[in-house]
Enzyme design. Structure first.
Site, short mmCIF file in Angstrom:
data_model
loop_
_atom_site.label_atom_id
_atom_site.label_comp_id
_atom_site.label_asym_id
_atom_site.label_seq_id
_atom_site.Cartn_x
_atom_site.Cartn_y
_atom_site.Cartn_z
N LYS A 191 0.80 -1.22 0.00
CA LYS A 191 0.00 0.00 0.00
C LYS A 191 0.84 1.28 0.00
O LYS A 191 0.50 2.25 -0.69
CB LYS A 191 -0.96 0.00 1.19
CG LYS A 191 -2.05 -1.06 1.08
CD LYS A 191 -2.91 -1.09 2.33
CE LYS A 191 -4.01 -2.13 2.22
NZ LYS A 191 -5.04 -1.76 1.25
N ASP A 208 -9.77 2.30 1.90
CA ASP A 208 -10.00 1.25 2.88
C ASP A 208 -10.38 1.79 4.25
O ASP A 208 -11.16 1.16 4.97
CB ASP A 208 -8.81 0.29 2.98
CG ASP A 208 -7.46 0.95 2.89
OD1 ASP A 208 -7.39 2.17 2.75
OD2 ASP A 208 -6.45 0.22 2.96
N GLY A 227 -0.58 -2.65 14.77
CA GLY A 227 -0.12 -2.47 13.39
C GLY A 227 0.03 -1.01 13.05
O GLY A 227 -0.66 -0.15 13.61
N GLY A 258 0.11 0.18 5.99
CA GLY A 258 -0.79 0.94 5.13
C GLY A 258 -2.24 0.89 5.57
O GLY A 258 -2.92 1.92 5.63
N ALA A 259 -2.74 -0.31 5.88
CA ALA A 259 -4.13 -0.43 6.31
C ALA A 259 -4.35 0.28 7.64
O ALA A 259 -5.36 0.97 7.84
CB ALA A 259 -4.51 -1.91 6.43
N GLY A 305 -12.92 -9.47 9.07
CA GLY A 305 -12.35 -8.86 7.88
C GLY A 305 -13.30 -8.87 6.71
O GLY A 305 -13.25 -8.00 5.84
#
Length: 266
Positions: A73, A110, A134, A137-138, A246
């Site tokens: 990403k 997203d 985390g 990118g997400a 998810g």
């Protein structure tokens, strides 16, 4: 299954690994409902080969766009010709649309899809204390989307502490105040727990946090889409927690992606 013809355009979904991708199974029916002759296919490409693959994708005249999954990403953002306002702020992309002039426009959808998924299942974000595991990118996209929903606080935990600090600094700079922090996971001081890492893709993966510390009051979210119910979510259910899979997230994200890609060809 979409009927493929000589006029079919390709939506290449790049990832490493690619076995966990659920984008094709979800977005192909969305393209079909919109009357678009587009088919999404998974493309397994490593980070070391990404630039070479990107150059090859540019030569495909029937390319409609590129879906960007972990871990590409951030790197993909640097390879686009232009970025939408959110992607330019975050320096990550989740999808890329090939414009009529052949240039690549990257978008970060997203985070918006993530919030859509929570809202669709009546989960309230305003005033909540969020713990996110985390800082990739997400996680970056989700962090900024959560801030827009009026959360009370955000704690970011990542094995690369420097990366966590960098994301925290970006969020606080954007907010103009100290809303985000980094450090160790403290489940007693949060209402929502989010796994925004790849932990859970493999059965042997460790859990992102100590599940014994979960309480029934927690909302537990996992961005891993395969398996649909990860070991982490199973543990959360065992503690009586509400969960968000998810799959819930990807469905809402891909509705936005399908509209974005189809807008250029209508």
């Amino acid at each position: 299954m979409t009927d493929i013809s000589g006029g079919t355009r390709i939506y290449a979904v790049i990832a490493d690994p690619a076995f966990q991708l659920r984008t094709p199974e979800f977005i192909n029916p969305m393209f079909r409902r919109r009357g678009a002759n587009i088919v999404a296919v998974p493309v397994h490409v490593s980070s070391t080969d990404l630039t070479q693959m990107w150059s090859a994708l540019r030569t495909m005249r029937n390319l409609a766009g590129i879906g960007v999954a972990m871990p590409h990403k951030a790197a993909a953002a640097d390879l686009c010709d232009r970025l939408d306002s959110t992607a330019a702020l975050l320096r990550v992309v989740s999808t890329v649309r090939r414009q009529r002039d052949g240039t690549f426009l990257g978008a970060a959808l997203d985070g918006l899809g993530f919030v859509d998924g929570l809202r669709k299942r009546a989960h309230v974000l305003a005033g909540k204390r969020v713990l996110m595991i985390g800082a990739g990118g997400a996680a970056t996209a989700n962090a900024f989307a959560l801030v827009q929903e009026g959360i009370q606080s955000l704690r970011i935990v990542n094995r690369d502490a420097a990366r966590a600090r960098s994301l925290v600094d970006k969020v606080n700079k954007h907010c103009g105040r100290v809303l985000a922090q980094h450090g160790k996971a403290d489940l007693h001081a949060c209402d929502i727990v989010i796994n925004a890492t790849s932990l859970g893709l493999q059965p042997s993966d460790a859990l992102p946090v100590d599940a014994d510390a979960l309480e029934a009051r927690h909302l537990v979210v996992d961005l891993v889409a395969r398996p649909p119910i990860t070991r982490f979510l199973q543990a959360a259910q065992g503690k009586g927690c509400a969960i968000q899979t998810g799959t819930h997230t990807i469905e809402c994200h891909l509705e936005r992606v399908a509209s974005f890609i189809c807008d250029e060809i209508q």
